[in-house]
Design an enzyme around this catalytic site. Structure first.
Site, PDB file in Angstrom:
ATOM      1  CB  VAL A  39      -0.962   0.041   1.212  1.00  0.00           C
ATOM      2  CG1 VAL A  39      -1.936  -1.121   1.177  1.00  0.00           C
ATOM      3  CG2 VAL A  39      -0.207   0.059   2.528  1.00  0.00           C
ATOM      4  CB  SER A  40       1.213   4.166   0.771  1.00  0.00           C
ATOM      5  OG  SER A  40       1.634   5.512   0.735  1.00  0.00           O
ATOM      6  CG  ASN A  41       5.934   5.721  -0.759  1.00  0.00           C
ATOM      7  OD1 ASN A  41       5.161   6.357  -1.464  1.00  0.00           O
ATOM      8  ND2 ASN A  41       6.838   6.315  -0.005  1.00  0.00           N
ATOM      9  N   GLY A  71       2.645   0.048  -2.500  1.00  0.00           N
ATOM     10  CA  GLY A  71       1.868  -0.238  -3.696  1.00  0.00           C
ATOM     11  C   GLY A  71       2.597   0.203  -4.947  1.00  0.00           C
ATOM     12  N   GLY A 114      -2.436  -1.215  -3.278  1.00  0.00           N
ATOM     13  CA  GLY A 114      -3.408  -0.286  -2.703  1.00  0.00           C
ATOM     14  C   GLY A 114      -2.872   1.122  -2.659  1.00  0.00           C
TER      15      GLY A 114
END
Length: 612
Positions: free
Chosen positions: A273-275, A277, A297
């Site tokens: 998720v985020s970085n 992801g 995500g």
């Protein structure tokens, strides 16, 4: 797609050393072809009150704002540092509030006994290693071998994906491989010349995880994301691949009678998720059947030909305090009165500099809002961005990424920013030993926070926006420093994923930190034009930080994103187990926030799994 092959049951497991003592000097495990060499191997056992998933901490301890104690505040043991790092990682990523659903509606917090293997890995040409770590649960079945591979969210340390990949993968009996993707919490104290060892403890010499090369500063704090000189984002995909390769080697060591573990015999799933992801999508570009599927995500991902996220971050740092005055009923925190006062002041400064137009604050705020709208920011994302604005995240992110993109070392930031420990009175000064001891466990990888300050070396009363304008110029100007930064941004742009690799991307439509319109919307369209096999879940009423749902006003407005990550992993896994089960399909999801009631699964409107 890789083929999972049934193997004979394991005959004998590798004997464990007493108490999980470090075995850094032990022989390396069997390698797969072209695999990198991993250094500083360690193996530790984690059972009973020190398990893999929650380090022996129950839900009450994970919810507590009080960190697990160090017996010696200035010299935590490796076990104590690990336990606090896991506590911090859970709290930073997941919504663990009563009624929030974690452990009931989705995910698990059950104790998982097993072993950990960790090492340093290095991308060819990089000056510094990244951490890799593999958790092997005792429930792992060598006849149904599987490996979940994850990169930390944000710039967090090695346990930064445990609430996502660890919770799902360990519950499924899979080994879970992690990487800090060249960022992480390996802070280095320039004053004391102290860094972090492989086991998370402090040292002044030896095989430290990060030592800045010939820093131009001799005071303050250096950290890997900003000061490694490696531009880690450019290699996030290769970091994730090396974590997978380390996972296979660790399984060779854990189950020597069942070795070798290879991508052809081991089911592999990339998750983040985020970085993290973004790292998953960058790994999807790499040729070869390393991964069976990917789930990303709210990914921080930019595509060539579109404005990079750095451009928006610097624009938001300048304009958003003013633009937020156009919005009513902002989520709290930050406190509305404080935000309004700061916003009015920012509008006046911007108008004086010619960066917004208008004779009064309201008109100036509309001018700032229009510029953000032209960049693609929705009202919902602007409203959620109030948190990042109120807590100065835009500037912190811009400073760190500019340093990384331009490969500037400690003391070289072209806009005069630096990082320092906070003295007892809150001003910059040398770090107290007890403060330094907390950084590896609690640092987010992007200060300020955990007693580290962001110091503006060019702050001037006559030009309060000098630093922010300098950061923006680095992404748009034509000087040598700007060219260095833009070259680093170009290196980090995503390429098309390999054909035939199943990918699921999901993103909250209200994301105020990594706006969906500037990241996932662009990436999915770009990937599909290249023939990618990709499903896209767009979630209304979801913003970037599940942990913010601890605040009543946030859980009245938003739903967590992690339940959709778990559901997508379930559906992808079911397809890999049985191709008659369909992969996830596109969905625009319209859930209902729980407010103060316990979260129910039906409120989330999770897309149903389908059969072919």
């Amino acid at each position: 797609m890789n083929i999972h092959r049934s193997l004979a049951p394991l005959c004998a497991a590798l004997a464990l050393l007493p108490g999980g003592i470090s075995v850094a000097d032990a022989a390396a495990p069997r390698s797969t072809a072209a695999a990198p060499v991993f250094e500083q191997w360690r193996e530790t056992a984690h059972r009973g009150n020190d398990d893999l998933l929650v380090a022996g901490l129950g839900i009450d301890a994970l919810r507590s704002p009080t960190a697990p104690a160090f017996a010696n505040a200035t010299q935590p043991t490796a076990e104590e540092a690990r336990r606090r790092a896991i506590w911090s990682s859970w709290r930073g990523i997941a919504d663990l509030t009563p009624g929030g659903g974690f452990g009931d509606v989705y995910g698990t917090l059950q104790s998982v006994p097993g072993r950990e293997f960790s090492a340093y890995a290095r991308i060819p040409g990089a000056g510094h290693p990244h951490r890799v770590l593999v958790q092997v649960p005792d429930s792992f079945d060598a006849a149904r071998r599987c490996l979940v591979v994850a990169a930390s969210s944000g710039s967090r340390g090695i346990y930064g994906a445990i609430a996502v990949a660890g919770s799902w993968g360990l519950a499924h009996g899979c080994a879970v491989a992690y990487t800090d993707k060249g960022t992480g919490s390996d802070y280095y104290d320039l004053d004391a010349q102290v860094g972090v060892q492989a086991d998370g403890t402090l040292a002044s010499q030896g095989a430290l995880a990060f030592v800045p090369a010939t820093p131009h500063a001799t005071h303050g704090i250096a950290f890997k994301h900003a000061h490694s000189g490696d531009n880690p984002e450019a290699d996030w995909g290769r970091h994730l691949l090396q974590a997978l390769q380390f996972g296979l080697q660790a399984l060779d060591r854990a189950y020597p009678d069942a070795a070798p573990f290879t991508p052809a015999t081991t089911r592999t799933l990339g998750v983040g998720v985020s970085n993290g992801g973004g790292a998953v999508l960058r790994a999807a570009e790499i040729d070869g059947d390393w991964f069976d599927a990917m789930v990303a995500g709210e990914p921080n991902v930019s595509v060539a030909g579109a404005p990079p996220l750095y451009d928006f971050v610097t624009q938001a740092a300048l304009l958003m305090p003013c633009a937020l005055l156009t919005q009513q009923d902002l989520p709290q925190p930050p406190l509305h009165a404080q935000a309004a006062a700061a916003g009015s002041q920012r509008c006046a400064l911007l108008e004086a500099a010619g960066q917004v137009q208008g004779d009064d604050t309201a008109t100036q705020a509309l001018s700032a809002r229009q510029q953000l709208a032209d960049a693609g920011l929705s009202d919902a994302a602007l409203r959620a961005g109030a948190f990042s604005t109120g807590f100065d995240l835009w500037r912190a992110i811009a400073v760190t990424y500019a340093s990384a993109y331009g490969r500037f070392g400690a003391g070289e930031h072209p806009c005069g920013y630096r990082f320092s420990a906070a003295a007892a009175d809150g001003t910059p000064g040398p770090a107290a030993a007890a403060l330094r001891a907390t950084w590896w466990s609690e640092g987010s990888g992007i200060p300020p926070g955990s007693g580290v300050l962001l110091v503006d070396g060019n702050a001037a009363a006559e030009d309060p926006l000098r630093g922010l304008n300098c950061l923006r110029t680095l992404g748009r100007g034509d000087g040598p420093d700007a060219r260095r930064v833009r070259a680093g941004i170009t290196e980090a742009a995503a390429k098309a994923p390999r054909r035939g690799l199943p990918i699921v991307v999901m993103h909250g439509r209200d994301d105020g930190l990594v706006p969906v319109s500037m990241t996932s919307d662009r990436y999915v369209g770009f990937a599909r034009k290249a023939g990618a096999q990709i499903a896209y879940w767009q979630v209304d009423s979801a913003q970037h930080f599940d942990s913010l749902l601890a605040f009543p006003d946030y859980r009245a407005r938003y739903v967590p994103l992690l339940p959709y990550m778990f559901a997508a992993m379930d559906q992808v896994w079911d397809h890999l187990e049985d191709p008659a089960r369909a992969l996830p399909q596109d969905a625009r999801i319209q859930p209902t926030p729980r407010a103060e009631a316990p979260l129910l699964r039906e409120q989330l409107s999770i897309p149903a799994a389908r059969s072919r």
